[in-house]
Design an enzyme around this catalytic site. Structure first.
Site, PDB file in Angstrom:
ATOM      1  N   LYS A  52      23.650  93.672 142.137  1.00  0.00           N
ATOM      2  CA  LYS A  52      22.247  93.337 141.886  1.00  0.00           C
ATOM      3  C   LYS A  52      22.098  91.865 141.517  1.00  0.00           C
ATOM      4  O   LYS A  52      21.154  91.197 141.964  1.00  0.00           O
ATOM      5  CB  LYS A  52      21.698  94.246 140.788  1.00  0.00           C
ATOM      6  CG  LYS A  52      21.572  95.694 141.230  1.00  0.00           C
ATOM      7  CD  LYS A  52      21.403  96.674 140.085  1.00  0.00           C
ATOM      8  CE  LYS A  52      21.392  98.110 140.582  1.00  0.00           C
ATOM      9  NZ  LYS A  52      21.360  99.114 139.507  1.00  0.00           N
ATOM     10  N   GLN A  96      21.231  99.394 133.169  1.00  0.00           N
ATOM     11  CA  GLN A  96      22.079 100.166 134.074  1.00  0.00           C
ATOM     12  C   GLN A  96      22.463 101.502 133.445  1.00  0.00           C
ATOM     13  O   GLN A  96      22.964 101.560 132.325  1.00  0.00           O
ATOM     14  CB  GLN A  96      23.350  99.374 134.413  1.00  0.00           C
ATOM     15  CG  GLN A  96      24.272 100.041 135.406  1.00  0.00           C
ATOM     16  CD  GLN A  96      23.636 100.195 136.775  1.00  0.00           C
ATOM     17  OE1 GLN A  96      23.019  99.275 137.282  1.00  0.00           O
ATOM     18  NE2 GLN A  96      23.790 101.367 137.379  1.00  0.00           N
ATOM     19  N   ASP A 119      12.310  99.432 137.800  1.00  0.00           N
ATOM     20  CA  ASP A 119      12.854 100.689 138.316  1.00  0.00           C
ATOM     21  C   ASP A 119      11.745 101.707 138.566  1.00  0.00           C
ATOM     22  O   ASP A 119      11.915 102.647 139.347  1.00  0.00           O
ATOM     23  CB  ASP A 119      13.856 101.294 137.317  1.00  0.00           C
ATOM     24  CG  ASP A 119      15.301 100.901 137.625  1.00  0.00           C
ATOM     25  OD1 ASP A 119      15.589 100.601 138.796  1.00  0.00           O
ATOM     26  OD2 ASP A 119      16.120 100.908 136.699  1.00  0.00           O
TER      27      ASP A 119
END
Length: 297
Positions: A52, A96, A119
């Site tokens: 990422k 994460q 997200d």
């Protein structure tokens, strides 16, 4: 002739579009910023975060990475999120998963400012998605929509079966399919571990999205001719290879491709789209927070 969908190619096109929009924001004095937070020693999680961060570099997004010792109290993570919420240079925050057992996942998701929740998992953003007014679509389901659009698969009036009911993929995927919107207007069936006669459901589908996390649970005998198969699952299984393992999806690829008109491989299918859509959401977040409009496709 079955089309093997190249997720990398589709993701590259999206990332190029995102990079162009990031440049437009930069021209207006706004540098999109994504903060990743890792509270884990898991090798897979570290790899995902590094991927990422690399994607940030490639798309003109400022990547800011924070690591917290997994043995620290939950409040250390929460305090870090609070500081990132207040930082105007940070437009998106990604913690994460998974976090350590002593940290409540739901509290983590609720702690993130919903405007920075790239997200799309904060309850406010989930509610907006269900209501048909999404701020940020969750990355993997949105990526699936992009794959279907790139392959000219119109879901309107089609039967879509989603196998899996996770908050990350299954539920938001079903919600996107059912919306009165482009990439939606489908008749949706959600299947899961308690579904009786799964094969009877999948054989009726025009589109199958497999996201249950069970290796090769769906084979060609469970599919109708001409179906579009999107395999979200990815599991490491032991194999006689140099690495000692191989990655497989929720679909038995060899038998399924004999029935499917189009199918995603594992790896190289949905995975690249997940990261591409994270970059997409980060640039959108920077636009919303700065008031500088960009026309993301």
């Amino acid at each position: 002739m079955t089309t093997i969908i190249d997720g990398n190619e589709i993701a590259d096109r999206i990332r190029a579009d995102v990079a162009e929009r990031a440049r437009r924001l930069n021209d207006e004095g706004v540098t999109p910023g994504l903060a990743t937070v890792l509270m884990s020693d898991d090798g897979g999680s570290k790899t995902y975060v590094s991927m990422k961060q690399r994607a940030c570099e490639e798309t003109g997004i400022e990547g800011i990475h924070h690591e917290i010792d997994p043995g620290e109290p939950a409040e250390v993570l929460f305090d870090r999120i609070d500081r990132l919420n207040e930082d105007p240079a940070v437009h998106g925050i990604l913690v994460q998963m998974p976090v350590p057992d002593h940290v409540d996942t739901r509290t983590v998701l609720e702690r993130i400012d919903p405007m920075k929740d790239v997200d799309g998992f904060h309850p406010e953003n989930v509610g907006r998605l269900v209501a048909g007014n999404a701020r940020y679509k969750p990355c993997t389901p949105h990526g699936v929509q992009k794959i279907l659009a790139a392959c000219d698969v119109d879901t309107e009036g089609k039967d879509a079966v989603v196998v899996g009911r996770s908050d990350i993929v299954g539920k938001p995927m079903a919600n996107l399919f059912v919306q009165r919107d482009q990439g939606g207007n489908a008749t949706v069936t959600v299947c899961h571990s308690r579904t009786a006669d799964l094969a009877a459901k999948t054989r009726e589908a025009d589109v199958v999205v497999a996201a249950a996390g069970v290796p090769e649970m769906i084979d060609g005998e469970m599919l109708s001719d001409g179906v579009t198969v999107i395999d979200v699952g990815i599991t490491r299984v032991e194999a006689d290879t140099e690495k000692g393992y191989e990655l497989v999806g929720d679909v038995d690829f060899e038998s399924a491709k004999e029935k499917a008109s189009a199918i995603t491989p594992v790896p190289g299918g949905v995975g690249p789209l997940t990261i591409a859509m994270l970059m997409y959401n980060t640039v959108k977040a920077a636009s919303l927070q700065s008031g500088v409009p960009v026309d993301l496709p």
